[in-house]
Design an enzyme around this catalytic site. Structure first.
Site, PDB file in Angstrom:
ATOM      1  N   LYS A  23      48.769  36.044  48.778  1.00 47.19           N
ATOM      2  CA  LYS A  23      49.083  35.721  47.764  1.00 47.19           C
ATOM      3  C   LYS A  23      49.179  37.827  47.064  1.00 47.19           C
ATOM      4  O   LYS A  23      48.375  38.221  47.501  1.00 47.19           O
ATOM      5  CB  LYS A  23      48.272  35.533  47.481  1.00 47.19           C
ATOM      6  CG  LYS A  23      48.657  34.993  45.418  1.00 47.19           C
ATOM      7  CD  LYS A  23      46.992  34.662  45.131  1.00 47.19           C
ATOM      8  CE  LYS A  23      46.864  34.400  43.193  1.00 47.19           C
ATOM      9  NZ  LYS A  23      47.582  35.399  42.684  1.00 47.19           N
ATOM     10  N   ASP A  25      49.052  40.707  45.301  1.00 46.86           N
ATOM     11  CA  ASP A  25      48.984  41.233  43.780  1.00 46.86           C
ATOM     12  C   ASP A  25      50.369  42.390  42.631  1.00 46.86           C
ATOM     13  O   ASP A  25      50.391  43.410  43.213  1.00 46.86           O
ATOM     14  CB  ASP A  25      48.104  42.440  44.175  1.00 46.86           C
ATOM     15  CG  ASP A  25      47.257  42.491  42.604  1.00 46.86           C
ATOM     16  OD1 ASP A  25      47.477  41.446  41.954  1.00 46.86           O
ATOM     17  OD2 ASP A  25      46.027  43.439  43.053  1.00 46.86           O
ATOM     18  N   GLU A 164      44.516  40.105  48.309  1.00 40.30           N
ATOM     19  CA  GLU A 164      44.615  39.161  47.071  1.00 40.30           C
ATOM     20  C   GLU A 164      43.976  37.461  47.327  1.00 40.30           C
ATOM     21  O   GLU A 164      43.516  37.580  46.935  1.00 40.30           O
ATOM     22  CB  GLU A 164      45.684  39.182  45.950  1.00 40.30           C
ATOM     23  CG  GLU A 164      44.735  38.273  44.764  1.00 40.30           C
ATOM     24  CD  GLU A 164      46.207  38.189  44.140  1.00 40.30           C
ATOM     25  OE1 GLU A 164      46.026  38.139  41.997  1.00 40.30           O
ATOM     26  OE2 GLU A 164      47.678  38.589  44.073  1.00 40.30           O
TER      27      GLU A 164
END
Length: 313
Positions: A23, A25, A164
């Protein structure tokens, strides 16, 4: 077209039906290439092509394609939203070109929605991914990041690396534009949060220089719950820029549905809750206020309605 959104996971999904990605950021962007031209669209549909000139070369990769991905600014290999925030709002080509050399971004392409005029959104993720990898999109400014079968292992690895979190995707899932789907599930690590500004307080010893903002989160009923005062990270140009954006949003009363503590409310200038910013904190205390929050940047890619949509999902 609006991007497909992930729901919040209550645990990393297990089994062969799922695949897992880092994921990032950053800023969600759709990269639309057609007839030698590139258009970069934010999640809200805003054209941000001017902001990221280092991605212009995508226009020469293929005659027609639509990519979904994340624009990230890497700081020693780790995505930094505060670094990216300097780039997101730039509308001057000259300034964008200068920033592109000083703080370049990378486009992480993780999905393929159209190729040579063919809409691929109804195809399963696995088929779209296979085509995406065949395109061999790799340069200093864009790449196709890898995917992993071991979600729990990736979750721990991203925690150790200060990333993240992860996003888990069902291999058979079609692409659902504009929808928050349980076929995509996000498992974040970092205590970052998108909030709205509902007021500001002046810097100590001044009357008009912004020193802290009063922020809120959705209250579940269409309003905003006060979440605390944020002052860290607002020194210098960051505070000055926010002050200019908040000036025309002034209002007479607090926009929050719960009471703002007197120590925060005294001397505050209330504002319409229209500006979304990103903050980092140590979570919430017993009173519901954010613990040691710090300002990271403005979320020009999000609207207050987006925050309500996430809460109600």
């Amino acid at each position: 077209m609006q991007p497909m959104l992930a729901s919040v996971a209550d645990g990393v999904p297990r089994g062969d039906d799922w695949v897992h990605e880092v994921k990032w950021d950053g800023m969600r962007v759709l990269a639309d290439v057609h007839d030698g031209r590139l258009q970069l669209l934010s999640r809200t549909g805003r054209d941000v092509s001017v902001s990221f000139p280092e991605l212009a070369g995508l226009a020469t990769t293929y005659d027609d394609l639509l990519l979904d991905g994340e624009v990230v600014a890497l700081d020693r290999g780790i995505p930094s939203f505060s670094a990216l925030a300097e780039r997101m709002h730039v509308s001057s080509p000259r300034k964008a070109a200068t920033l592109a050399t000083q703080r370049p971004v990378t486009f992480m392409a993780f999905d393929l929605l159209r190729l040579f005029g063919q809409d691929l959104t109804s195809q399963p993720w696995s088929a779209r991914r296979e085509l995406l990898e065949r395109l061999d999109l790799s340069s200093s400014a864009w790449q196709v990041p890898p995917v992993y079968d071991d979600g729990e292992g990736l979750f721990e690895a991203t925690r150790d690396q200060g990333l993240e979190g992860i996003v888990s995707k069902r291999r058979a899932s079609p692409y659902a534009p504009g929808r928050r789907s349980p076929d995509w599930r996000k498992s974040p690590h970092r205590a970052t949060l998108s909030v709205v500004i509902g007021g500001w307080r002046p810097e100590t010893g001044t009357t008009n220089r912004l020193g802290a903002v009063l922020v809120g989160t959705p209250d579940g009923a269409g309003g905003w719950e006060y979440a605390g005062r944020v002052g860290a990270g607002l020194a210098g140009t960051a505070g000055a820029r926010l002050g200019k954006l908040l000036e025309p949003l002034s209002r007479n009363a607090s926009p929050f549905t719960n009471e703002v503590p007197r120590e925060d409310a005294v001397g505050a200038t209330w504002t319409e809750p229209r500006l979304v910013v990103e903050v980092q904190s140590l979570g919430r205390g017993s009173t519901g206020k954010l613990r040691q929050p710090a300002y990271l940047g403005i979320r020009t890619d999000l609207t207050p309605a987006d925050l309500h949509e996430v809460t109600d999902a």
